[in-house]
Design a protein around this motif. Structure first.
Motif, PDB file in Angstrom:
ATOM      1  N   VAL A  97      -7.337  -3.592  -1.769  1.00  0.00           N
ATOM      2  CA  VAL A  97      -6.524  -4.611  -1.114  1.00  0.00           C
ATOM      3  C   VAL A  97      -7.265  -5.337   0.020  1.00  0.00           C
ATOM      4  O   VAL A  97      -7.286  -6.573   0.058  1.00  0.00           O
ATOM      5  CB  VAL A  97      -5.204  -4.003  -0.603  1.00  0.00           C
ATOM      6  CG1 VAL A  97      -4.392  -5.051   0.153  1.00  0.00           C
ATOM      7  CG2 VAL A  97      -4.394  -3.446  -1.766  1.00  0.00           C
ATOM      8  N   PRO A  98      -7.883  -4.630   0.977  1.00  0.00           N
ATOM      9  CA  PRO A  98      -8.593  -5.338   2.044  1.00  0.00           C
ATOM     10  C   PRO A  98      -9.696  -6.266   1.532  1.00  0.00           C
ATOM     11  O   PRO A  98      -9.972  -7.308   2.131  1.00  0.00           O
ATOM     12  CB  PRO A  98      -9.172  -4.206   2.904  1.00  0.00           C
ATOM     13  CG  PRO A  98      -8.323  -3.033   2.605  1.00  0.00           C
ATOM     14  CD  PRO A  98      -7.940  -3.164   1.168  1.00  0.00           C
ATOM     15  N   LYS A  99     -10.320  -5.884   0.429  1.00  0.00           N
ATOM     16  CA  LYS A  99     -11.356  -6.740  -0.151  1.00  0.00           C
ATOM     17  C   LYS A  99     -10.760  -8.053  -0.646  1.00  0.00           C
ATOM     18  O   LYS A  99     -11.354  -9.125  -0.483  1.00  0.00           O
ATOM     19  CB  LYS A  99     -12.053  -6.007  -1.300  1.00  0.00           C
ATOM     20  CG  LYS A  99     -12.766  -4.724  -0.885  1.00  0.00           C
ATOM     21  CD  LYS A  99     -13.340  -3.997  -2.097  1.00  0.00           C
ATOM     22  CE  LYS A  99     -13.961  -2.661  -1.704  1.00  0.00           C
ATOM     23  NZ  LYS A  99     -14.468  -1.908  -2.887  1.00  0.00           N
ATOM     24  N   ALA A 100      -9.585  -7.957  -1.256  1.00  0.00           N
ATOM     25  CA  ALA A 100      -8.913  -9.167  -1.732  1.00  0.00           C
ATOM     26  C   ALA A 100      -8.450 -10.027  -0.563  1.00  0.00           C
ATOM     27  O   ALA A 100      -8.543 -11.263  -0.609  1.00  0.00           O
ATOM     28  CB  ALA A 100      -7.727  -8.786  -2.620  1.00  0.00           C
ATOM     29  N   SER A 103      -2.192  15.676  -7.054  1.00  0.00           N
ATOM     30  CA  SER A 103      -3.465  15.352  -6.402  1.00  0.00           C
ATOM     31  C   SER A 103      -4.126  14.150  -7.059  1.00  0.00           C
ATOM     32  O   SER A 103      -4.658  13.258  -6.373  1.00  0.00           O
ATOM     33  CB  SER A 103      -4.411  16.557  -6.460  1.00  0.00           C
ATOM     34  OG  SER A 103      -4.671  16.935  -7.801  1.00  0.00           O
ATOM     35  N   GLU A 104      -4.090  14.070  -8.377  1.00  0.00           N
ATOM     36  CA  GLU A 104      -4.718  12.941  -9.074  1.00  0.00           C
ATOM     37  C   GLU A 104      -3.934  11.660  -8.847  1.00  0.00           C
ATOM     38  O   GLU A 104      -4.529  10.589  -8.658  1.00  0.00           O
ATOM     39  CB  GLU A 104      -4.823  13.232 -10.571  1.00  0.00           C
ATOM     40  CG  GLU A 104      -5.566  12.128 -11.324  1.00  0.00           C
ATOM     41  CD  GLU A 104      -5.734  12.428 -12.809  1.00  0.00           C
ATOM     42  OE1 GLU A 104      -6.271  11.563 -13.523  1.00  0.00           O
ATOM     43  OE2 GLU A 104      -5.319  13.519 -13.250  1.00  0.00           O
ATOM     44  N   ILE A 105      -2.611  11.751  -8.846  1.00  0.00           N
ATOM     45  CA  ILE A 105      -1.788  10.570  -8.570  1.00  0.00           C
ATOM     46  C   ILE A 105      -2.134   9.986  -7.207  1.00  0.00           C
ATOM     47  O   ILE A 105      -2.347   8.774  -7.062  1.00  0.00           O
ATOM     48  CB  ILE A 105      -0.287  10.932  -8.620  1.00  0.00           C
ATOM     49  CG1 ILE A 105       0.131  11.243 -10.059  1.00  0.00           C
ATOM     50  CG2 ILE A 105       0.570   9.783  -8.060  1.00  0.00           C
ATOM     51  CD1 ILE A 105       1.539  11.792 -10.177  1.00  0.00           C
ATOM     52  N   LEU A 106      -2.226  10.837  -6.220  1.00  0.00           N
ATOM     53  CA  LEU A 106      -2.524  10.369  -4.862  1.00  0.00           C
ATOM     54  C   LEU A 106      -3.924   9.784  -4.766  1.00  0.00           C
ATOM     55  O   LEU A 106      -4.139   8.751  -4.106  1.00  0.00           O
ATOM     56  CB  LEU A 106      -2.364  11.523  -3.870  1.00  0.00           C
ATOM     57  CG  LEU A 106      -0.959  12.122  -3.772  1.00  0.00           C
ATOM     58  CD1 LEU A 106      -0.941  13.273  -2.772  1.00  0.00           C
ATOM     59  CD2 LEU A 106       0.058  11.071  -3.384  1.00  0.00           C
ATOM     60  N   LEU A 117      -5.635   8.377  -7.155  1.00  0.00           N
ATOM     61  CA  LEU A 117      -5.674   7.103  -7.870  1.00  0.00           C
ATOM     62  C   LEU A 117      -4.980   5.990  -7.083  1.00  0.00           C
ATOM     63  O   LEU A 117      -5.460   4.855  -7.037  1.00  0.00           O
ATOM     64  CB  LEU A 117      -5.028   7.259  -9.251  1.00  0.00           C
ATOM     65  CG  LEU A 117      -5.796   8.128 -10.249  1.00  0.00           C
ATOM     66  CD1 LEU A 117      -4.996   8.312 -11.530  1.00  0.00           C
ATOM     67  CD2 LEU A 117      -7.162   7.525 -10.558  1.00  0.00           C
ATOM     68  N   ILE A 118      -3.845   6.326  -6.453  1.00  0.00           N
ATOM     69  CA  ILE A 118      -3.172   5.331  -5.610  1.00  0.00           C
ATOM     70  C   ILE A 118      -4.091   4.901  -4.478  1.00  0.00           C
ATOM     71  O   ILE A 118      -4.241   3.708  -4.173  1.00  0.00           O
ATOM     72  CB  ILE A 118      -1.851   5.891  -5.047  1.00  0.00           C
ATOM     73  CG1 ILE A 118      -0.826   6.078  -6.166  1.00  0.00           C
ATOM     74  CG2 ILE A 118      -1.285   4.961  -3.968  1.00  0.00           C
ATOM     75  CD1 ILE A 118       0.452   6.764  -5.711  1.00  0.00           C
ATOM     76  N   ASN A 119      -4.726   5.879  -3.852  1.00  0.00           N
ATOM     77  CA  ASN A 119      -5.638   5.576  -2.747  1.00  0.00           C
ATOM     78  C   ASN A 119      -6.805   4.711  -3.203  1.00  0.00           C
ATOM     79  O   ASN A 119      -7.223   3.778  -2.504  1.00  0.00           O
ATOM     80  CB  ASN A 119      -6.146   6.882  -2.128  1.00  0.00           C
ATOM     81  CG  ASN A 119      -7.102   6.651  -0.988  1.00  0.00           C
ATOM     82  OD1 ASN A 119      -8.294   6.904  -1.085  1.00  0.00           O
ATOM     83  ND2 ASN A 119      -6.597   6.140   0.123  1.00  0.00           N
ATOM     84  N   GLY A 145       4.113  -3.522 -12.414  1.00  0.00           N
ATOM     85  CA  GLY A 145       5.099  -4.421 -11.836  1.00  0.00           C
ATOM     86  C   GLY A 145       5.665  -4.012 -10.492  1.00  0.00           C
ATOM     87  O   GLY A 145       6.494  -4.735  -9.929  1.00  0.00           O
ATOM     88  N   SER A 146       5.237  -2.877  -9.937  1.00  0.00           N
ATOM     89  CA  SER A 146       5.784  -2.404  -8.660  1.00  0.00           C
ATOM     90  C   SER A 146       5.061  -3.085  -7.498  1.00  0.00           C
ATOM     91  O   SER A 146       4.172  -2.508  -6.863  1.00  0.00           O
ATOM     92  CB  SER A 146       5.649  -0.881  -8.550  1.00  0.00           C
ATOM     93  OG  SER A 146       6.211  -0.413  -7.338  1.00  0.00           O
ATOM     94  N   THR A 147       5.456  -4.312  -7.213  1.00  0.00           N
ATOM     95  CA  THR A 147       4.728  -5.129  -6.236  1.00  0.00           C
ATOM     96  C   THR A 147       4.981  -4.724  -4.784  1.00  0.00           C
ATOM     97  O   THR A 147       4.424  -5.343  -3.878  1.00  0.00           O
ATOM     98  CB  THR A 147       5.070  -6.620  -6.417  1.00  0.00           C
ATOM     99  OG1 THR A 147       6.499  -6.786  -6.403  1.00  0.00           O
ATOM    100  CG2 THR A 147       4.516  -7.132  -7.732  1.00  0.00           C
ATOM    101  N   ARG A 148       5.779  -3.685  -4.568  1.00  0.00           N
ATOM    102  CA  ARG A 148       5.891  -3.163  -3.201  1.00  0.00           C
ATOM    103  C   ARG A 148       4.637  -2.387  -2.836  1.00  0.00           C
ATOM    104  O   ARG A 148       4.436  -2.040  -1.673  1.00  0.00           O
ATOM    105  CB  ARG A 148       7.110  -2.249  -3.074  1.00  0.00           C
ATOM    106  CG  ARG A 148       6.937  -0.904  -3.737  1.00  0.00           C
ATOM    107  CD  ARG A 148       8.178  -0.029  -3.616  1.00  0.00           C
ATOM    108  NE  ARG A 148       7.932   1.304  -4.167  1.00  0.00           N
ATOM    109  CZ  ARG A 148       7.434   2.318  -3.481  1.00  0.00           C
ATOM    110  NH1 ARG A 148       7.083   2.156  -2.221  1.00  0.00           N
ATOM    111  NH2 ARG A 148       7.258   3.502  -4.054  1.00  0.00           N
ATOM    112  N   MET A 149       3.774  -2.138  -3.820  1.00  0.00           N
ATOM    113  CA  MET A 149       2.579  -1.330  -3.573  1.00  0.00           C
ATOM    114  C   MET A 149       1.409  -2.211  -3.111  1.00  0.00           C
ATOM    115  O   MET A 149       1.384  -2.656  -1.974  1.00  0.00           O
ATOM    116  CB  MET A 149       2.249  -0.508  -4.816  1.00  0.00           C
ATOM    117  CG  MET A 149       3.392   0.460  -5.180  1.00  0.00           C
ATOM    118  SD  MET A 149       3.035   1.591  -6.519  1.00  0.00           S
ATOM    119  CE  MET A 149       1.925   2.764  -5.714  1.00  0.00           C
TER     120      MET A 149
END
Length: 271
Positions: free
Chosen positions: A36-39, A23-26, A28-30, A190-194
């Motif tokens: 991203v949209p802000k950038a 639950s925490e992993i998800l 934090l990813i979210n 380094g996981s730039t697919r994210m």
């Protein structure tokens, strides 16, 4: 560039990921994804300049090429492959190329991205010319396959763009219209697919959608030129024809759609 720092390779803000509950992993990813949209929003002026240039070139008979390696290359191929069915454009007007060729779409090809010459060689198979636009995609902004191609294209007078996720990246030096979307360190270092991959996908969506609208492939807010390649799209097209022509008879609208092959042609035929 001595002052170039790969933000995309900096260490994640989070530690001990392997000890955290799901639950925490998800969560934090979210939380990271929401940045991203802000950038991307900050890069809209850069995206606009590139879109305007692509529209001019395509209206004059040019094509659009996406060029990348790994995730970046796959995202370009994905965007290019959606254009014909979504907007009824002929195949070959928007082309995605990936280091390592078709094999690299599904699995990594060793050292494919390290050649400065291969990118141009791949473009030349499609007879790239100054009528076209070539967009290099590289999260790091340092991929030799992409940089070599853009550098060669510019020397030949071919319009170039780039999409990267590091500030002042080398790829930007070789693009007439550089786009830099700086999303920060990845959740997994380094996981730039994210985040970087998400940013690239958003920008590609913006570019291709805005271009298709500008060259007349959308009317109002509808995909009136989409290919009728499955029953879902036939149903969608039928409802569009019903709305546009104020027809209440579904079967009549469907028959008209299938006769003419697209919403636009069906509506124009009744005009």
């Amino acid at each position: 560039m001595t002052d170039f720092v790969k933000v995309t390779e900096q260490e994640s803000h989070y530690r001990n990921l392997d000890k955290k509950p799901v639950s925490e992993i998800l969560e934090l990813i979210n939380s990271e994804d929401q940045q991203v949209p802000k950038a991307v929003a900050k890069a809209i002026p850069q995206v606009e300049k590139l879109v305007v240039s692509i529209v001019d070139k395509m209206l004059a008979g040019g094509r659009l090429f996406y060029l990348g390696a790994g995730t970046s290359g796959r995202l370009g191929i994905l965007d290019a492959s959606e254009i014909p069915p979504t907007y009824g454009m002929p195949y070959g007007l928007v082309i995605g190329l990936i280091a390592g060729g078709e094999e690299a779409i599904q699995k990594a090809v060793e050292n494919a991205e390290d050649s400065f010459e291969q990118g141009l060689a791949d473009l030349e198979k499609h007879f790239v010319s100054e009528k076209d636009v070539v967009i290099g995609i590289a999260a790091s902004g340092t991929t030799p396959y992409v940089i070599g191609a853009l550098k060669a294209c510019r020397s030949r007078g071919i319009t170039t763009g780039s999409i990267s996720c590091n500030p002042n990246s080398p790829i930007s030096e070789h693009a007439d219209f550089p786009i830099e979307v700086v999303v920060g360190p990845e959740f997994v270092t380094g996981s730039t697919r994210m985040k970087s991959g998400t940013a690239q996908k958003l920008v590609l969506n913006m570019i291709s959608t805005a271009v298709m609208i500008q060259i007349g492939r959308v009317e109002d807010n509808k995909m009136v030129n989409m290919q009728l390649s499955n029953e879902k799209l036939v149903d969608r097209g039928t409802k569009m024809v019903m709305e546009e022509l104020s027809i209440n008879d579904y079967e009549k609208a469907r028959e008209l759609l299938l006769k003419w092959g697209s919403v636009k042609k069906a509506v124009d035929s009744a005009g």
